[in-house]
Design an enzyme around this catalytic site. Structure first.
Site, PDB file in Angstrom:
ATOM      1  CD  GLN A   1       5.490  -3.613 -15.675  1.00 14.38           C
ATOM      2  OE1 GLN A   1       6.052  -3.322 -14.750  1.00 14.38           O
ATOM      3  NE2 GLN A   1       5.113  -3.350 -16.053  1.00 14.38           N
TER       4      GLN A   1
ATOM      5  CG  HIS B   1      -0.901  -6.149 -16.134  1.00 15.04           C
ATOM      6  ND1 HIS B   1       0.884  -5.326 -16.305  1.00 15.04           N
ATOM      7  CD2 HIS B   1      -0.113  -7.427 -15.264  1.00 15.04           C
ATOM      8  CE1 HIS B   1       1.694  -6.389 -16.834  1.00 15.04           C
ATOM      9  NE2 HIS B   1       1.707  -7.094 -16.371  1.00 15.04           N
TER      10      HIS B   1
HETATM   11  P1  DGP Z   1       3.793  -9.584 -15.910  1.00 18.73           P
HETATM   12  O1  DGP Z   1       4.242 -10.525 -15.728  1.00 18.73           O
HETATM   13  O2  DGP Z   1       3.296  -9.776 -14.560  1.00 18.73           O
HETATM   14  O3  DGP Z   1       3.993  -8.255 -16.574  1.00 18.73           O
HETATM   15  O4  DGP Z   1       2.377 -10.259 -16.696  1.00 18.73           O
HETATM   16  C1  DGP Z   1       1.673 -10.163 -17.838  1.00 18.73           C
HETATM   17  C2  DGP Z   1       0.884 -11.554 -17.880  1.00 18.73           C
HETATM   18  O5  DGP Z   1       0.526 -10.696 -19.343  1.00 18.73           O
HETATM   19  C3  DGP Z   1       1.214 -12.620 -18.173  1.00 18.73           C
HETATM   20  O6  DGP Z   1       0.846 -13.078 -17.218  1.00 18.73           O
HETATM   21  C4  DGP Z   1       0.398 -13.445 -19.826  1.00 18.73           C
HETATM   22  C5  DGP Z   1      -0.514 -12.001 -20.081  1.00 18.73           C
HETATM   23  N1  DGP Z   1      -0.316 -11.978 -21.829  1.00 18.73           N
HETATM   24  C6  DGP Z   1       0.908 -11.397 -22.121  1.00 18.73           C
HETATM   25  N2  DGP Z   1       0.499 -11.305 -23.173  1.00 18.73           N
HETATM   26  C7  DGP Z   1      -1.100 -11.502 -23.347  1.00 18.73           C
HETATM   27  C8  DGP Z   1      -1.977 -11.648 -24.286  1.00 18.73           C
HETATM   28  O7  DGP Z   1      -2.124 -10.651 -25.706  1.00 18.73           O
HETATM   29  N3  DGP Z   1      -3.444 -12.016 -24.088  1.00 18.73           N
HETATM   30  C9  DGP Z   1      -3.949 -12.047 -22.323  1.00 18.73           C
HETATM   31  N4  DGP Z   1      -4.940 -12.595 -22.445  1.00 18.73           N
HETATM   32  N5  DGP Z   1      -2.224 -12.135 -21.859  1.00 18.73           N
HETATM   33  C10 DGP Z   1      -1.697 -12.250 -22.232  1.00 18.73           C
END
Ligand code: DGP
Length: 114
Positions: A94, A100
């Site tokens: 995470q 999420h």
């Molecule tokens: P996790 O590793 O499970 O915490 O996944 C976090 C996810 O969030 C990763 O796949 C990339 C996504 N992410 C991070 N920052 C942003 C952002 O600013 N916008 C979007 N759309 N996704 C993001």
């Protein structure tokens, strides 16, 4: 929650490609897609992660899954299949501390995950 990028997305302070929003949840495309379909579904309320859920969140948690299955169906993933992922904590992978659920589809998934 100040400093939370997903709270900033909920509030519109950070742009995102939104696919679904209701009174409790928001779905938007992952910025770094790991599959042809890679969507994040989050509660609007700031819950840091899975281990912060309480029995009071049972209904919300159930609807999180049902909302995600609906989005997967809307994305046309039912026939081929798809994967949900919820990472918890640093060793769980995470990176963003706002609960999420990843909705991944459009390619063959592998097991075990990395
Ligand atoms: P996790 O590793 O499970 O915490 O996944 C976090 C996810 O969030 C990763 O796949 C990339 C996504 N992410 C991070 N920052 C942003 C952002 O600013 N916008 C979007 N759309 N996704 C993001």
């Amino acid at each position: 929650m100040p400093g939370c990028i997903f709270c900033d997305i909920v509030a519109g302070r950070i742009p995102a490609t939104e696919l679904y929003r209701d009174e409790d949840f928001l779905a938007f495309r992952d910025i770094d897609p790991q599959a042809p379909v890679h969507i994040l579904l989050i509660p609007l309320r700031h819950i840091p992660g899975l281990s912060d859920l309480t029995p009071d969140d049972a209904d919300l948690t159930g609807r999180l899954i049902l909302t995600a299955t609906g989005i997967a169906a809307d994305q046309g993933l039912d026939d081929a299949g798809y994967r949900f992922v919820v990472n918890c904590g640093r060793q769980g992978g995470q990176a963003v501390d706002h609960l999420h659920l990843h909705i991944l589809g459009g390619r063959q998934m592998q097991w075990p995950p990395g």
